[in-house]
Design a protein around this motif. Structure first.
Motif, mmCIF file in Angstrom:
data_model
loop_
_atom_site.group_PDB
_atom_site.id
_atom_site.type_symbol
_atom_site.label_atom_id
_atom_site.label_comp_id
_atom_site.label_asym_id
_atom_site.label_seq_id
_atom_site.Cartn_x
_atom_site.Cartn_y
_atom_site.Cartn_z
ATOM 1 N N MET A 201 17.533 -9.380 -14.351
ATOM 2 C CA MET A 201 18.030 -10.705 -14.713
ATOM 3 C C MET A 201 16.935 -11.761 -14.759
ATOM 4 S SD MET A 201 21.047 -9.990 -15.468
ATOM 5 C CE MET A 201 21.619 -11.621 -15.870
ATOM 6 N N ARG A 202 15.956 -11.658 -13.879
ATOM 7 C CA ARG A 202 14.852 -12.632 -13.901
ATOM 8 C C ARG A 202 14.056 -12.506 -15.203
ATOM 9 N NH1 ARG A 202 14.785 -10.908 -8.441
ATOM 10 N NH2 ARG A 202 15.145 -12.617 -6.954
ATOM 11 N N SER B 22 23.610 -14.226 -13.734
ATOM 12 C CA SER B 22 22.743 -13.872 -12.600
ATOM 13 C C SER B 22 23.436 -14.070 -11.263
ATOM 14 C CB SER B 22 21.471 -14.734 -12.651
ATOM 15 O OG SER B 22 20.733 -14.495 -13.812
ATOM 16 N N ASP C 35 22.193 -7.546 -11.476
ATOM 17 C CA ASP C 35 20.841 -7.074 -11.233
ATOM 18 C C ASP C 35 20.820 -6.008 -10.161
ATOM 19 O OD1 ASP C 35 18.342 -7.261 -12.109
ATOM 20 O OD2 ASP C 35 17.864 -9.175 -11.190
#
Length: 451
Positions: free
Chosen positions: A329-330, A443, A13
């Motif tokens: 990534m979230r 992540s 990320d």
């Protein structure tokens, strides 16, 4: 652009800038490059359903059995193997055309021309009379579409820096999804309007008109290519022999990815291979499901055209904005969960009988979740590429994204025949559980930059 910035490739990320304001985030959607990507995304998304979902509706209405329809979805494996000829698209000039338009635009125009010709061929053939010619034309559409994807992905990645890729991905995905709705709901609406009263449930002439309109719709992408500017050309060191060219065009892009990510590459590739598995496997049987549940072409077209468009636009733009604000990534995790969950809604829809209101709810939820997931996933794939090998590496990633799901989807009709739609949709939702685990592991990996 410096070498470092040109090949900056965050593994997980890229940290969103703390100073990024919402006003600046949304303003990026008005830039020319973003609008151009919206139009080219339409050109990329148009062929897909015409050889998958929409074709399955057509074939089912023509009396083709579900098992055969499932097997015919293997036409889509052309997308899964596009990395094989991606090095040619990345480096091989097209005589005369490349000199006039540049490397990216020349391949885009050539592939779009192939798609138009093959769609016309599909329109002129009745699958109820002769199925094989339709299959060959569909394969040509898929091959041309996959080639267009290779050139367009490279065009997109080379058109802006990493900080703009999420916005370009959102615009591309929005255009892509609008085209899918036009190639899905639009085809059904046109075919319904072209039907002759009291001439039977299946009329090839109506489908012929619809597919000819789809072929004409590709002109939007062709005009956009002609009016666009070519990204800055990258100079390649001349190859002294065929072996050196092969190494530079095919071996080096893959070796570069493995060298940069090492053992972590396997986790990334596993995530890419299964991220969209729930949607892809389920999607092949969606239109046969509508036909078997008694929904008319007009009903499916109307619901998809209105609610599908609204929720697709919302999903793509929200997904792109959230990725820029909170990180890719979230949003990737949220999209994976929503995509799997929306398949359970189809299982619920199967228990409702002919219920148009339930259909509205399910299609709306499915398009919203798919838009969010796709925008984040495209941005993630773009962040993994080295711009020096953008076409080949992105083709590898996007091919892996479809290879296993498309192969598995070929058995979808056989599964439905054996266990029914409810069990099928539930099983496709469960396919999303490993995806959540892989996103969680990915992540935790820190950013990785090329040396």
């Amino acid at each position: 652009m410096s070498d470092k910035s040109a090949i900056s490739t965050p593994l997980a990320d890229p940290a969103p800038a703390a100073s990024t304001r919402w006003r600046d985030v949304w303003r990026v959607y008005t830039e020319i490059a973003t609008v151009r990507m919206l139009l080219l995304g339409f050109s990329a998304g148009l062929p897909l359903l015409l050889v998958f979902g929409t074709l399955s509706f057509w074939l089912r209405e023509a009396g083709i059995d579900r098992t055969t329809i499932g097997y015919l979805s293997w036409v889509g494996l052309a997308y899964g193997f596009k990395w094989v000829w991606a090095p040619l698209v990345d480096r091989l000039p097209i005589p005369l055309l490349t000199r006039l338009l540049g490397r990216r635009r020349s391949w885009l125009l050539l592939s779009q021309t192939m798609i138009v010709a093959a769609l016309v061929g599909m329109a002129l053939t009745d699958p109820k009379v002769a199925l094989q010619p339709v299959v060959w034309c569909a394969l040509a559409v898929a091959f041309g579409s996959a080639t267009q994807d290779i050139a367009l992905d490279a065009f997109r990645i080379e058109s802006a820096g990493t900080e703009r890729q999420a916005a370009l991905a959102a615009a591309y995905q929005t255009g892509y999804r609008i085209a899918m709705i036009w190639a899905g709901a639009g085809v059904l609406w046109i075919a319904a309007r072209a039907e002759v009263a009291d001439a039977g449930n299946y009329q090839h002439g109506a489908w012929q008109v619809a597919y000819l309109v789809m072929a004409a719709s590709m002109l939007l992408g062709m005009v956009t290519v002609l009016l666009s500017s070519e990204p800055a050309a990258r100079a390649f060191t001349p190859s002294r022999n065929a072996a050196e060219w092969f190494r530079g065009a095919l071996i080096d892009p893959f070796a570069d990815f493995l060298r940069r990510y090492g053992k972590q590459a396997m986790l990334i590739l596993a995530l890419i291979a299964v991220y969209r598995i729930s949607d892809v496997v389920m999607g092949i049987m969606a239109n046969p499901f509508y036909v078997d549940m008694g929904y008319t072409k007009d009903e499916v077209a109307a619901v998809t055209k209105i609610y599908g468009v609204i929720m697709t636009l919302a999903g793509a733009f929200v997904g792109g904005a959230l990725a820029m604000r909170f990180g890719v990534m979230r949003v990737l995790m949220m999209g994976a969960a929503l995509s799997a969950g929306s398949n359970l809604l189809f299982a619920w829809l199967g228990s409702r009988g002919h219920d148009v209101n339930a259909l509205i709810f399910v299609i709306s939820a499915d398009n919203l979740s798919s838009g969010i997931a796709s925008a984040a996933f495209i941005a993630y794939l773009s962040s993994l590429t080295n711009i020096n090998y953008s076409a080949t590496q992105y083709a590898l990633f996007s091919s892996m994204m479809l290879l296993a799901p498309k192969f598995l989807a070929g058995y979808s009709g056989k599964y439905v025949d054996a266990f029914g739609y409810t069990n099928f949709f539930t099983a496709t939702a469960l396919l999303g559980l490993p995806v959540l685990i892989l996103v969680a592991f990915a992540s935790r990996l820190g950013p990785r930059r090329a040396d």
